[in-house]
Design a protein around this motif. Structure first.
Motif, PDB file in Angstrom:
ATOM      1  N   MET A 128       0.851  -1.208   0.000  1.00 41.77           N
ATOM      2  CA  MET A 128       0.000   0.000   0.000  1.00 41.77           C
ATOM      3  C   MET A 128       0.879   1.249   0.000  1.00 41.77           C
ATOM      4  O   MET A 128       1.800   1.371   0.798  1.00 41.77           O
ATOM      5  CB  MET A 128      -0.890   0.016   1.240  1.00 41.77           C
ATOM      6  N   THR A 129       0.602   2.156  -0.885  1.00 42.00           N
ATOM      7  CA  THR A 129       1.312   3.438  -0.896  1.00 42.00           C
ATOM      8  C   THR A 129       0.325   4.531  -0.541  1.00 42.00           C
ATOM      9  O   THR A 129      -0.609   4.794  -1.273  1.00 42.00           O
ATOM     10  CB  THR A 129       1.923   3.716  -2.281  1.00 42.00           C
ATOM     11  N   GLU A 130       0.519   5.138   0.619  1.00 42.91           N
ATOM     12  CA  GLU A 130      -0.459   6.102   1.135  1.00 42.91           C
ATOM     13  C   GLU A 130      -0.626   7.298   0.199  1.00 42.91           C
ATOM     14  O   GLU A 130      -1.654   7.957   0.207  1.00 42.91           O
ATOM     15  CB  GLU A 130      -0.042   6.579   2.514  1.00 42.91           C
ATOM     16  N   LYS A 131       0.362   7.576  -0.655  1.00 45.77           N
ATOM     17  CA  LYS A 131       0.294   8.734  -1.522  1.00 45.77           C
ATOM     18  C   LYS A 131      -0.831   8.627  -2.537  1.00 45.77           C
ATOM     19  O   LYS A 131      -1.240   9.619  -3.122  1.00 45.77           O
ATOM     20  CB  LYS A 131       1.630   8.917  -2.233  1.00 45.77           C
ATOM     21  N   LYS A 132      -1.335   7.417  -2.785  1.00 48.70           N
ATOM     22  CA  LYS A 132      -2.391   7.241  -3.773  1.00 48.70           C
ATOM     23  C   LYS A 132      -3.683   7.941  -3.337  1.00 48.70           C
ATOM     24  O   LYS A 132      -4.486   8.320  -4.160  1.00 48.70           O
ATOM     25  CB  LYS A 132      -2.664   5.754  -4.005  1.00 48.70           C
ATOM     26  N   ILE A 133      -3.909   8.038  -2.035  1.00 45.56           N
ATOM     27  CA  ILE A 133      -5.137   8.635  -1.520  1.00 45.56           C
ATOM     28  C   ILE A 133      -4.825  10.061  -1.089  1.00 45.56           C
ATOM     29  O   ILE A 133      -4.016  10.286  -0.204  1.00 45.56           O
ATOM     30  CB  ILE A 133      -5.705   7.840  -0.337  1.00 45.56           C
ATOM     31  N   MET A 134      -5.497  11.011  -1.731  1.00 41.97           N
ATOM     32  CA  MET A 134      -5.218  12.413  -1.436  1.00 41.97           C
ATOM     33  C   MET A 134      -6.104  12.899  -0.292  1.00 41.97           C
ATOM     34  O   MET A 134      -7.148  13.512  -0.505  1.00 41.97           O
ATOM     35  CB  MET A 134      -5.410  13.259  -2.694  1.00 41.97           C
ATOM     36  N   PHE A 135      -5.732  12.559   0.923  1.00 43.47           N
ATOM     37  CA  PHE A 135      -6.451  13.047   2.081  1.00 43.47           C
ATOM     38  C   PHE A 135      -6.018  14.482   2.377  1.00 43.47           C
ATOM     39  O   PHE A 135      -4.855  14.842   2.200  1.00 43.47           O
ATOM     40  CB  PHE A 135      -6.168  12.177   3.306  1.00 43.47           C
ATOM     41  N   GLU A 181      -1.844  -3.260   7.253  1.00 44.75           N
ATOM     42  CA  GLU A 181      -1.567  -4.631   7.675  1.00 44.75           C
ATOM     43  C   GLU A 181      -1.962  -5.631   6.590  1.00 44.75           C
ATOM     44  O   GLU A 181      -1.300  -6.662   6.414  1.00 44.75           O
ATOM     45  CB  GLU A 181      -2.291  -4.918   8.993  1.00 44.75           C
ATOM     46  N   ILE A 182      -3.039  -5.351   5.852  1.00 44.98           N
ATOM     47  CA  ILE A 182      -3.418  -6.211   4.731  1.00 44.98           C
ATOM     48  C   ILE A 182      -2.336  -6.197   3.668  1.00 44.98           C
ATOM     49  O   ILE A 182      -1.961  -7.232   3.102  1.00 44.98           O
ATOM     50  CB  ILE A 182      -4.770  -5.739   4.144  1.00 44.98           C
ATOM     51  N   GLY A 217      -7.500  -8.782  -0.184  1.00 48.26           N
ATOM     52  CA  GLY A 217      -8.540  -7.823   0.172  1.00 48.26           C
ATOM     53  C   GLY A 217      -9.108  -8.115   1.541  1.00 48.26           C
ATOM     54  O   GLY A 217      -8.449  -8.723   2.396  1.00 48.26           O
ATOM     55  N   PHE A 218     -10.363  -7.715   1.758  1.00 47.66           N
ATOM     56  CA  PHE A 218     -10.963  -7.886   3.075  1.00 47.66           C
ATOM     57  C   PHE A 218     -12.480  -7.952   2.966  1.00 47.66           C
ATOM     58  O   PHE A 218     -13.074  -7.518   1.987  1.00 47.66           O
ATOM     59  CB  PHE A 218     -10.556  -6.749   4.011  1.00 47.66           C
ATOM     60  N   PHE A 219     -13.099  -8.528   4.000  1.00 44.53           N
ATOM     61  CA  PHE A 219     -14.553  -8.465   4.137  1.00 44.53           C
ATOM     62  C   PHE A 219     -14.874  -7.747   5.438  1.00 44.53           C
ATOM     63  O   PHE A 219     -14.091  -7.755   6.385  1.00 44.53           O
ATOM     64  CB  PHE A 219     -15.203  -9.853   4.077  1.00 44.53           C
TER      65      PHE A 219
END
Length: 321
Positions: free
Chosen positions: A1-8, A55-56, A63-65
Motif C-alpha cells: 500500500m502506498t499512502e500517496k495514492k489517496i489524497m487526504f 496490515e493487509i 482484500g478484506f470483508f
C-alpha cells in the motif's frame, strides 16, 4: 500500500463555533472538521481503516470483508479504499430486507464491493470467531475487518486526530458508535484535559466496557503507546434521541439551525447528536467559564440523502446537501 495514492486533506482544519450560547457560557468551542478529510472517505472512517489496510498490504492479502448497516458510512469508505488500492472487498449487510439500491449501497457496488445481505441473527455474530472462520472458509484470501474499522488498528489510526492539534484545550467531545474513535482520543489526550463521549445508541452503557476493551487491545498490540495513567473520561447517555439512527423534529431543527448559523453540516447519526448535547450542556453551565472545548466532527455526511428519504414520511428534511 502506498499512502500517496489517496489524497487526504490532512491535517483536518479546526473551526471556532461562535454560537451565542457559547459566548454567554464563557467558553470557547472548537470543531475539528474530520468531515473535510475526503469527499468519500471522510471523518473517522479514513482514520480507522488506515492501519487495517497497511496490515493487509504487509500480509500480501487480496482484500478484506467487513460489516455494516444499509446506510453505513464505513462500507462506502471501505469500498472506496479497496478500489483505490486494487483490493477485493465484500460487505455483509445487516438485514436480508436491505435495499441494495439506496444511495450508500449503490455507490459501494459501483466501487466493486460485493454486497451480501444477511439476517439480523447472523449479523449479531459478526464478532464471533467461529462465524468469522466460516466466512473465511468462503473467502480464504480476504482478511476480516471489524464493523466500523474497530479493533486495535482502528484505535491507532484515531490517535492521530489529536496529534494534529497544536493548541491547548480543556475538554474533548466526541460521538460514540463502537467506541473505537473515543478510545483513540483517550490514548492521545493529555492528562490536563477531560473527555466527554456522546453515545449514539440508546441504553449504550455497555460502551464503557467496549472503550476499556479497545484501549486494552490497543496497548497490547502497540506497546510503544502504553501509558501508566489516562485522562479522566465519561459518557453522557442523554442525547441518543431514542436509539441508533433515530431522530426527531427537535434534532432536525437543531441541525438545520446550526447549518444556517455556522455553515457547517452535521450528520444525524453521530455529530448532530453530540453538538445538540454540547449546546444543551453549555446552556446548563456544565463547562467551567474560560474552558476550551474541542469537539470532533466524525463525518458521515454521505448518508443524509438516504436519511431524508426516511424523514420525508415524517414531514421533515435536513435542509443542506
Amino acid at each position: 500500500m502506498t499512502e500517496k495514492k489517496i489524497m487526504f486533506h490532512l491535517p483536518s482544519p479546526i473551526h471556532e463555533i461562535r454560537l451565542k450560547v457559547f459566548q454567554q457560557s464563557g467558553i470557547q468551542v472548537l470543531l475539528k472538521r474530520e468531515d473535510l478529510i475526503h469527499p468519500v472517505v471522510s471523518g473517522n472512517k479514513s482514520r480507522k481503516l488506515k492501519y487495517h489496510l497497511l496490515e493487509i498490504s504487509e500480509a500480501k492479502q487480496k482484500g478484506f470483508f467487513t460489516f455494516g448497516g444499509p446506510f453505513s458510512n464505513h462500507l462506502l469508505a471501505a469500498a472506496w479504499m479497496g478500489k483505490e488500492h486494487q483490493l477485493d472487498t465484500v460487505g455483509f449487510i445487516r438485514g436480508e430486507e436491505a435495499d441494495l439500491d439506496n444511495p450508500t449501497l449503490r455507490e459501494s457496488r459501483k466501487l466493486d464491493m460485493t454486497l451480501i445481505p444477511i439476517s439480523r441473527e447472523a449479523y449479531a455474530r459478526k464478532n464471533d470467531p467461529a462465524f468469522l472462520a466460516e466466512i473465511s472458509g468462503d473467502y480464504p484470501d480476504l482478511r476480516p475487518v471489524p464493523e466500523g474499522g474497530s479493533g486495535a488498528a482502528g484505535v491507532r489510526g484515531c490517535t492521530e486526530i489529536l496529534q494534529e492539534v497544536n493548541q491547548p484545550y480543556d475538554f474533548v467531545c466526541c460521538p460514540l458508535g463502537t467506541g473505537t474513535t473515543f478510545a483513540g482520543l483517550i490514548a492521545a489526550t493529555p492528562l490536563s484535559a477531560q473527555l466527554l463521549g456522546f453515545p449514539a445508541i440508546a441504553g449504550g452503557h455497555y460502551l464503557k466496557n467496549e472503550v476499556e476493551t479497545a484501549l486494552s487491545q490497543f496497548f497490547d498490540s502497540y506497546s510503544q503507546f502504553a501509558k501508566s495513567e489516562l485522562p479522566f473520561w465519561s459518557l453522557n447517555h442523554d442525547y441518543a434521541f431514542g436509539g441508533f439512527g433515530k431522530m426527531n423534529a427537535d434534532l432536525v431543527a437543531f441541525m438545520n439551525q446550526f447549518w444556517e448559523e455556522t455553515g457547517i453540516p452535521l450528520d444525524p447519526i453521530y455529530t448532530g447528536k453530540m453538538m445538540y448535547g454540547l449546546v444543551d450542556l453549555a446552556a446548563k453551565g456544565y463547562f467551567p467559564k474560560g474552558s476550551t472545548v474541542l469537539a470532533i466532527h466524525t463525518g458521515g455526511l454521505q448518508g443524509i440523502e438516504g436519511m431524508n428519504a426516511r424523514l420525508k414520511k415524517q414531514g421533515l428534511r435536513i435542509s443542506y446537501p
